[in-house]
Design an enzyme around this catalytic site. Structure first.
Site, mmCIF file in Angstrom:
data_model
loop_
_atom_site.group_PDB
_atom_site.id
_atom_site.type_symbol
_atom_site.label_atom_id
_atom_site.label_comp_id
_atom_site.label_asym_id
_atom_site.label_seq_id
_atom_site.Cartn_x
_atom_site.Cartn_y
_atom_site.Cartn_z
ATOM 1 N N SER A 117 -17.688 15.250 -64.806
ATOM 2 C CA SER A 117 -17.141 16.606 -64.767
ATOM 3 C C SER A 117 -15.683 16.563 -64.349
ATOM 4 O O SER A 117 -15.365 16.220 -63.211
ATOM 5 C CB SER A 117 -17.941 17.465 -63.778
ATOM 6 O OG SER A 117 -17.325 18.720 -63.590
ATOM 7 N N GLU A 355 -5.160 18.775 -60.688
ATOM 8 C CA GLU A 355 -5.189 20.236 -60.509
ATOM 9 C C GLU A 355 -5.092 20.977 -61.840
ATOM 10 O O GLU A 355 -4.462 22.034 -61.948
ATOM 11 C CB GLU A 355 -4.099 20.674 -59.540
ATOM 12 C CG GLU A 355 -4.313 20.092 -58.143
ATOM 13 C CD GLU A 355 -3.525 20.777 -57.065
ATOM 14 O OE1 GLU A 355 -3.261 21.979 -57.198
ATOM 15 O OE2 GLU A 355 -3.183 20.105 -56.085
#
Length: 544
Positions: A117, A355
């Site tokens: 993920s 991020e």
């Protein structure tokens, strides 16, 4: 448009609206905050000046480091590690942990990414099962590439608290997990390309009993918590990229002044001047964006996700170019390990990845930007169909739509920006025209692709790149106008030159993207990629 303090100026660009009141006057830091920040920067600089950062990079240690590693360590701690606690924590949670987190007695880490993920947060497998009496959750799972993973005692952890089904993925909840709960372990220090002195590890949670009161925000609303944290983190990352650009410009300028070739400093040659000039220009634009987004955050309650994503994309790429150009100016010397340039190039490369990769963020900016125009067009069709029996209502709807279309097609003479300094009249006109063209292109793309726009990544990326450049241009124009108003035009020659040069470059990129919307090689590129994927190799070797 009337001032709406809750509106997103970035999203409004896709509608052809420039929210001038949110951009002018340019935000300023108050005197007390400015002095506090200056003292912190000065003290930190003095302390770090004596640290051998080259040794820390080579050994991968982190007692302290005045480079990208310390920025990442501090950012992971404050910008995302305990940001969820600040944004969504209860008063009791804040009293319990914030004092130690503020002093550094506890180091924080943000735990979202897993082996399977990355950008798809909903695909995480870490589970938290609520006990029968509801007093705690049993947490199991593994997170990877966790900055501060080996030194943190406080973890913001995201886990599934409802099962996946055939029709939808399970709901996510955010938890505050501390190492003293037991069952929290970390793997070895990852051997990374850059930011080597920051501590990056896997973190495992084995039957960790997390008290129910450690839920951050609401149960099964963890995705919102994660996205809010990352929005803040992207803004902080963008600010860090400004600092990196400043340092690189300083290094490159010093080298260009002292290094001589052909009997003169290399800084006197045009192509070196071009590199230095554009480094300074992009740094100014990056800094301008940061303060506009910060002011947006300070208004509170505003959705600044588009602006934050745009800042992260623009600034991380500006820093990457600055690192590459500074090394180029240093020449062969820049390639040597005893110089800082090669390490900086390795350190800054991560900014375009973590991020939210810049590719994902571009799609986010583009798809979020077209959402409201899409709803408007859909609603317009429905309203017109429902108003056929009411000619007056029908005429009103058509009149409003017609006004918007006229504004999109009327060249020049627009007055959405009234507070910019007269010296940037041409740049303002270019921005206003481009905003209308963006709105027109948005509508055209929506009409052509409809719901399939989510699969049209080339088109979405072009819309996003235009919007990002427009946000940067508006920030630069606003900042420069405020400086001229305070200091006078004569005292702002450098800033005005920067604004004019940046807006020229950005305008050219915007126009190229508009042209490429209808004149491109998208299908050929995709066909070539499909062939490479199918064969797994380069088929056109001339020797075959």
């Amino acid at each position: 448009m009337p001032f709406d303090p809750q509106a997103s100026f970035g999203k409004s660009l896709f509608f052809g609206d420039i929210l001038e009141d949110q951009l002018f006057p340019y935000p300023q830091m108050d005197a007390d905050s400015r002095e506090t920040v200056r003292e912190i920067v000065t003290a930190t600089g003095k302390y770090m000046a004596g640290i051998d950062t080259t040794r820390l990079d080579r050994t991968g240690e982190m007692p302290a480091s005045w480079d990208g590693s310390v920025a990442v360590t501090l950012g992971a701690h404050s910008s995302i590690g305990f940001k969820g606690l600040l944004l969504f924590g209860t008063d009791a949670q804040k009293r319990k942990w914030l004092p130690k987190l503020a002093t550094g007695e506890m180091i924080a880490a943000f735990c979202l990414t897993e082996p399977g993920s990355g950008s798809d947060a909903f695909s995480i497998r870490t589970r938290a099962v609520k006990s029968a009496d509801g007093s705690h959750y049993v947490l199991n799972g593994e997170k990877i590439w966790i900055t501060n993973g080996g030194i943190a005692d406080f973890f913001t952890v995201f886990a599934k608290t409802s099962p996946d089904t055939e029709t939808q993925k399970g709901k996510i909840t955010a938890f505050a997990v501390t190492r003293d709960l037991g069952g929290v372990t970390h793997g070895p220090h990852e051997d990374k390309m850059g930011i080597r002195a920051s501590v990056t590890t896997t973190v495992r949670f084995d039957d960790v009993k997390v008290p129910a009161e450690n839920v951050i925000g609401e149960e099964e609303k963890g995705f919102k918590v994660a996205m809010s944290i990352l929005n803040h983190g992207r803004t902080g990352l963008g600010a860090g990229c400004v600092g990196g650009q400043k340092r690189l410009l300083q290094l490159a300028s010093e080298h260009a002044q002292t290094r001589k070739q052909f009997g003169r400093p290399i800084g006197s040659f045009g192509l070196v001047k071009e590199k230095l000039g554009r480094m300074a220009m992009r740094c100014y634009a990056s800094e301008s964006l940061c303060y506009v987004v910060s002011a947006t955050i300070d208004r509170s309650g505003v959705d600044y996700s588009v602006e934050g994503a745009a800042t992260k994309v623009f600034n991380s790429e500006a820093l990457w170019v600055a690192a590459d150009q500074a090394l180029q100016i240093a020449g062969g010397m820049g390639y040597m390990r005893e110089q800082p340039y090669e390490r900086v190039v390795r350190d800054v490369r991560i900014n375009r990845i973590f991020e939210g990769t810049n590719e994902i963020l571009r799609l986010y900016v583009g798809l979020t930007g077209v959402q409201k125009p899409g709803e408007f067009l859909q609603g317009l069709g429905k309203d017109l169909a429902n108003s056929l029996n009411d000619p007056i209502k029908s005429l009103g709807l058509l009149r409003d739509y017609g006004r918007r279309k006229v504004r999109q097609t009327l060249p020049y003479g627009r007055t959405q920006i009234t507070r910019a300094h007269e010296s940037m009249r041409k740049q303002v006109a270019n921005v206003e025209d481009a905003v209308q063209e963006l709105a027109s292109l948005t509508e055209s793309v929506l009409r052509r692709h409809g719901r399939q726009i989510v699969e049209k990544q080339f088109a979405t990326r072009r819309l996003a790149d235009v919007a990002i450049d427009l946000m940067a241009m508006l920030a630069v124009i606003s900042r420069t106008s405020s400086l001229i108003q305070r200091r006078g035009l004569a005292a702002c020659e450098n800033e005005l030159n920067i604004a004019l040069a940046f807006c020229t470059d950005a305008h050219h990129r915007v126009q190229q993207n508009f042209h490429a919307a209808s004149h491109n090689n998208d299908e050929e590129i995709k066909a070539i990629a499909d062939r490479a994927l199918a064969t797994g190799k380069y088929e056109n070797d001339i020797l075959l």
